[in-house]
Design a protein around this motif. Structure first.
Motif, PDB file in Angstrom:
ATOM      1  N   GLY A  90      48.650  38.025  52.606  1.00 18.17           N
ATOM      2  CA  GLY A  90      49.834  37.186  52.442  1.00 18.17           C
ATOM      3  C   GLY A  90      49.783  36.533  51.089  1.00 18.17           C
ATOM      4  N   ARG A  91      49.754  35.206  51.063  1.00 15.93           N
ATOM      5  CA  ARG A  91      49.626  34.466  49.803  1.00 15.93           C
ATOM      6  C   ARG A  91      48.248  33.853  49.648  1.00 15.93           C
ATOM      7  NH1 ARG A  91      55.481  31.473  49.918  1.00 15.93           N
ATOM      8  NH2 ARG A  91      56.677  33.347  49.435  1.00 15.93           N
ATOM      9  N   THR A  92      47.337  34.215  50.547  1.00 16.66           N
ATOM     10  CA  THR A  92      46.005  33.611  50.556  1.00 16.66           C
ATOM     11  C   THR A  92      44.969  34.553  49.969  1.00 16.66           C
ATOM     12  OG1 THR A  92      46.585  32.379  52.546  1.00 16.66           O
ATOM     13  CG2 THR A  92      44.243  32.560  52.019  1.00 16.66           C
ATOM     14  N   LYS A  93      44.285  34.091  48.927  1.00 20.82           N
ATOM     15  CA  LYS A  93      43.166  34.835  48.363  1.00 20.82           C
ATOM     16  C   LYS A  93      42.061  34.838  49.419  1.00 20.82           C
ATOM     17  CE  LYS A  93      40.016  34.514  44.426  1.00 20.82           C
ATOM     18  NZ  LYS A  93      39.774  33.782  43.169  1.00 20.82           N
ATOM     19  N   ALA A  94      41.643  36.029  49.836  1.00 21.68           N
ATOM     20  CA  ALA A  94      40.687  36.133  50.932  1.00 21.68           C
ATOM     21  C   ALA A  94      39.242  36.233  50.446  1.00 21.68           C
ATOM     22  CB  ALA A  94      41.031  37.324  51.819  1.00 21.68           C
ATOM     23  N   VAL A  95      38.945  37.272  49.674  1.00 18.93           N
ATOM     24  CA  VAL A  95      37.578  37.530  49.244  1.00 18.93           C
ATOM     25  C   VAL A  95      37.611  38.176  47.863  1.00 18.93           C
ATOM     26  CG1 VAL A  95      35.409  38.756  49.752  1.00 18.93           C
ATOM     27  CG2 VAL A  95      36.801  37.898  51.627  1.00 18.93           C
ATOM     28  N   ALA A 169      46.094  57.065  44.490  1.00 20.95           N
ATOM     29  CA  ALA A 169      46.395  55.635  44.537  1.00 20.95           C
ATOM     30  C   ALA A 169      46.953  55.201  43.190  1.00 20.95           C
ATOM     31  CB  ALA A 169      45.137  54.835  44.864  1.00 20.95           C
ATOM     32  N   ARG A 170      48.095  54.558  43.208  1.00 17.70           N
ATOM     33  CA  ARG A 170      48.705  54.049  41.987  1.00 17.70           C
ATOM     34  C   ARG A 170      48.336  52.596  41.772  1.00 17.70           C
ATOM     35  NH1 ARG A 170      54.931  56.116  41.838  1.00 17.70           N
ATOM     36  NH2 ARG A 170      54.473  58.338  41.863  1.00 17.70           N
ATOM     37  N   THR A 171      48.245  52.224  40.498  1.00 19.81           N
ATOM     38  CA  THR A 171      47.996  50.826  40.141  1.00 19.81           C
ATOM     39  C   THR A 171      49.054  50.368  39.146  1.00 19.81           C
ATOM     40  OG1 THR A 171      46.530  51.383  38.305  1.00 19.81           O
ATOM     41  CG2 THR A 171      45.502  51.071  40.472  1.00 19.81           C
ATOM     42  N   SER A 172      49.185  49.062  39.035  1.00 18.64           N
ATOM     43  CA  SER A 172      50.107  48.454  38.079  1.00 18.64           C
ATOM     44  C   SER A 172      49.394  47.323  37.362  1.00 18.64           C
ATOM     45  CB  SER A 172      51.326  47.870  38.800  1.00 18.64           C
ATOM     46  OG  SER A 172      52.040  48.867  39.464  1.00 18.64           O
ATOM     47  N   PRO A 173      49.755  47.094  36.093  1.00 16.09           N
ATOM     48  CA  PRO A 173      49.152  45.959  35.391  1.00 16.09           C
ATOM     49  C   PRO A 173      49.633  44.630  35.973  1.00 16.09           C
ATOM     50  CG  PRO A 173      50.774  47.074  34.001  1.00 16.09           C
ATOM     51  CD  PRO A 173      50.674  47.851  35.267  1.00 16.09           C
ATOM     52  N   VAL A 174      48.813  43.612  35.844  1.00 13.97           N
ATOM     53  CA  VAL A 174      49.140  42.276  36.333  1.00 13.97           C
ATOM     54  C   VAL A 174      48.974  41.299  35.177  1.00 13.97           C
ATOM     55  CG1 VAL A 174      48.421  40.428  37.915  1.00 13.97           C
ATOM     56  CG2 VAL A 174      48.377  42.806  38.682  1.00 13.97           C
ATOM     57  N   ASN A 175      49.890  40.390  35.042  1.00  7.49           N
ATOM     58  CA  ASN A 175      49.779  39.324  34.057  1.00  7.49           C
ATOM     59  C   ASN A 175      48.552  38.487  34.427  1.00  7.49           C
ATOM     60  OD1 ASN A 175      50.019  36.772  32.709  1.00  7.49           O
ATOM     61  ND2 ASN A 175      52.187  37.189  32.401  1.00  7.49           N
ATOM     62  N   PRO A 176      47.660  38.185  33.488  1.00  2.00           N
ATOM     63  CA  PRO A 176      46.470  37.383  33.823  1.00  2.00           C
ATOM     64  C   PRO A 176      46.794  36.061  34.505  1.00  2.00           C
ATOM     65  CG  PRO A 176      46.272  38.287  31.620  1.00  2.00           C
ATOM     66  CD  PRO A 176      47.663  38.621  32.088  1.00  2.00           C
ATOM     67  N   LYS A 177      47.940  35.477  34.187  1.00  3.19           N
ATOM     68  CA  LYS A 177      48.342  34.216  34.816  1.00  3.19           C
ATOM     69  C   LYS A 177      48.679  34.394  36.295  1.00  3.19           C
ATOM     70  CE  LYS A 177      50.212  32.338  30.553  1.00  3.19           C
ATOM     71  NZ  LYS A 177      51.406  31.878  29.855  1.00  3.19           N
ATOM     72  N   ASP A 178      49.044  35.625  36.683  1.00  5.19           N
ATOM     73  CA  ASP A 178      49.411  35.902  38.067  1.00  5.19           C
ATOM     74  C   ASP A 178      48.249  36.474  38.880  1.00  5.19           C
ATOM     75  OD1 ASP A 178      52.008  35.085  37.525  1.00  5.19           O
ATOM     76  OD2 ASP A 178      52.616  37.100  36.909  1.00  5.19           O
ATOM     77  N   PHE A 179      47.082  36.634  38.247  1.00  2.00           N
ATOM     78  CA  PHE A 179      45.935  37.207  38.933  1.00  2.00           C
ATOM     79  C   PHE A 179      45.333  36.154  39.863  1.00  2.00           C
ATOM     80  CE2 PHE A 179      41.638  38.803  39.498  1.00  2.00           C
ATOM     81  CZ  PHE A 179      41.879  40.160  39.674  1.00  2.00           C
ATOM     82  N   PRO A 180      45.091  36.521  41.121  1.00 11.11           N
ATOM     83  CA  PRO A 180      44.570  35.522  42.088  1.00 11.11           C
ATOM     84  C   PRO A 180      43.135  35.086  41.781  1.00 11.11           C
ATOM     85  CG  PRO A 180      44.679  37.705  43.097  1.00 11.11           C
ATOM     86  CD  PRO A 180      45.249  37.828  41.715  1.00 11.11           C
TER      87      PRO A 180
END
Length: 180
Positions: A90-95, A169-180
């Motif tokens: 969900g919106r919770t960083k798990a592990v 498996a496909r991946t997409s880049p993530v903005n560092p500010k949005d990385f959990p």
């Protein structure tokens, strides 16, 4: 029962595998072309001395908020950079787990549920900041992973952080500010 989980696409990072523990090893056939691979298996589960001393050990859990299940996430890092894989429910960083370059690590106690998988690779990991301080890249797997446990089975996913032949498996880049 093994089934193909994702469409194959050229040069994708990440191998992901789902497993139901039934006593035999199951693997899906590669999907051709140069890609990462999703597969299902059934199983039990140059730096200075200062940098080396602070570098987390392979398989070290660097964050744990939601664990305690029977699911297993196996990560293969075939890159020349260290990595951190973070699972989010969900919106919770798990592990989050630290996976050194050219190494394999496991999270053995993933709770049932559907997770988004993020990963970062780089050099000089700062434990206080939870980030790489040199040559960092941030990505996420496009598809979510579902972990499910019954009285006789549990899920094991295997993923790679580097492109492989036959992967899907496909991946997409993530903005560092949005990385959990």
């Amino acid at each position: 029962m093994v089934k193909r989980l994702l469409d194959a696409t050229p040069l994708r990072a990440g191998v992901v595998a789902a497993v139901a523990l039934t006593g035999t090893l199951l693997t899906s056939a590669p999907a051709g072309a140069t890609t990462a691979n999703l597969q299902a298996t059934s199983t039990a589960h140059t730096t200075s001395a200062v940098q080396a001393a602070s570098r987390p050990s392979n398989g070290r859990i660097v964050y744990d908020r939601l664990s305690g299940g029977r699911g297993v996430l196996k990560i293969k890092n075939g890159t020349s950079k260290d990595g951190v894989v973070t699972i989010v429910k969900g919106r919770t960083k798990a592990v989050s787990i630290y996976v050194r370059a050219r190494s394999t690590a496991r999270i053995r106690d993933v709770r049932d549920g559907t997770y988004r998988i993020y990963f970062t690779t780089g050099y000089r990991f700062s434990t206080s900041k939870g980030r790489f301080t040199r040559a960092a890249s941030y990505q996420k797997f496009n598809d979510r992973l579902r972990f499910r446990t019954t009285s006789t089975q549990y899920t094991i996913w295997t993923l790679t952080l580097n492109p492989i032949r036959g992967g899907n498996a496909r991946t997409s880049p993530v903005n560092p500010k949005d990385f959990p």
